[in-house]
Design an enzyme around this catalytic site. Structure first.
Site, short mmCIF file in Angstrom:
data_model
loop_
_atom_site.label_atom_id
_atom_site.label_comp_id
_atom_site.label_asym_id
_atom_site.label_seq_id
_atom_site.Cartn_x
_atom_site.Cartn_y
_atom_site.Cartn_z
N LYS A 12 41.14 41.15 38.93
CA LYS A 12 42.26 40.24 38.63
C LYS A 12 43.17 40.14 39.83
O LYS A 12 43.15 41.00 40.73
CB LYS A 12 43.04 40.70 37.39
CG LYS A 12 43.74 42.05 37.53
CD LYS A 12 45.20 41.90 37.87
CE LYS A 12 45.89 43.25 37.96
NZ LYS A 12 47.07 43.22 38.79
N ASP A 138 47.30 48.25 33.28
CA ASP A 138 46.47 47.06 33.46
C ASP A 138 45.27 47.01 32.52
O ASP A 138 44.63 45.97 32.40
CB ASP A 138 45.94 46.98 34.90
CG ASP A 138 46.94 46.44 35.90
OD1 ASP A 138 47.97 45.88 35.47
OD2 ASP A 138 46.70 46.58 37.11
#
Length: 165
Positions: A12, A138
Site C-alpha cells: 500500500k 496497518d
C-alpha cells in the site's frame, strides 16, 4: 480439507497523511488515505499435522520467529481458536522492506485470511480486521485493501473503493 494456500499480499501507499497528535500510548492519531498497489509478496501456507509454526523467507535478514508479523498472525488465530495442528508459512518478499508500503503488515493480513480458510475458522473480514489491530495498526487496512480513509492509529477505516481481486 485444504492443505496448501498461495496468497498475494498487496502493498500500500499513503496518498495523503496528516499526523494530528501524539497519544499517551506512543502512537499518533492520524488521518490518511491509503491505496492498495500492484506490488505484492507471495505468502504460502501449508497445513501440518504436527503443532507449531515455521516461517521461511527469501530474505536472510528477516526474522523467522515470533518477531515476524506473519508468525504473530498465525499464533494469534491458533491461540484464539484453539488450533492444535501446525502451519508452515513461506514468504517470498517483493515489497521493499522498511519502505512504508506495509510489507510486514500485509503478510500478517494474508496469513490471517489464509489461516481462516486453512483451518475453517469462520471469521468474517471484520473479525479478522479486529484481530489484526492486535498485530499492528496497518493490518486491518491490509485485510480490507482498496482505497480507504484511515483514522485513529490507522485502524478506523472508511472504504472509498474496493480492493483488487
Amino acid at each position: 480439507m485444504i492443505k496448501h494456500l498461495s496468497l498475494k499480499a498487496y502493498g500500500k501507499i499513503n496518498l495523503g497523511l496528516d499526523v494530528l497528535r501524539r497519544r499517551e500510548d506512543g502512537y499518533h492519531d492520524v488521518r490518511m488515505i491509503m491505496q492498495t498497489v500492484g506490488i505484492f509478496d507471495r505468502v504460502d501456507l501449508v497445513w501440518k499435522e504436527e503443532p507449531g509454526i515455521q516461517v521461511e523467507t527469501n530474505l536472510y535478514y528477516l526474522p523467522d520467529n515470533e518477531n515476524n508479523l506473519g508468525y504473530r498472525a498465525a499464533k494469534l488465530l491458533m491461540d484464539e481458536f484453539g488450533v492444535t495442528e501446525g502451519v508452515e508459512i513461506k514468504m517470498k518478499k517483493f515489497i521493499p522492506v522498511a519502505a512504508g508500503m506495509a510489507g510486514g503488515s500485509t503478510d500478517a493480513a494474508a496469513t490471517l485470511k489464509g489461516m481462516n480458510r486453512l483451518f475453517d475458522l469462520g471469521c468474517t473480514l471484520k473479525d479478522l480486521m479486529e484481530l489484526g489491530v492486535k498485530i499492528g495498526a496497518d493490518v486491518p487496512y491490509c485485510v480490507m485493501g482498496g482505497t480507504a480513509l484511515a483514522e485513529g492509529i490507522g485502524e478506523k477505516l472508511t472504504p472509498l473503493a474496493p480492493a483488487p481481486d
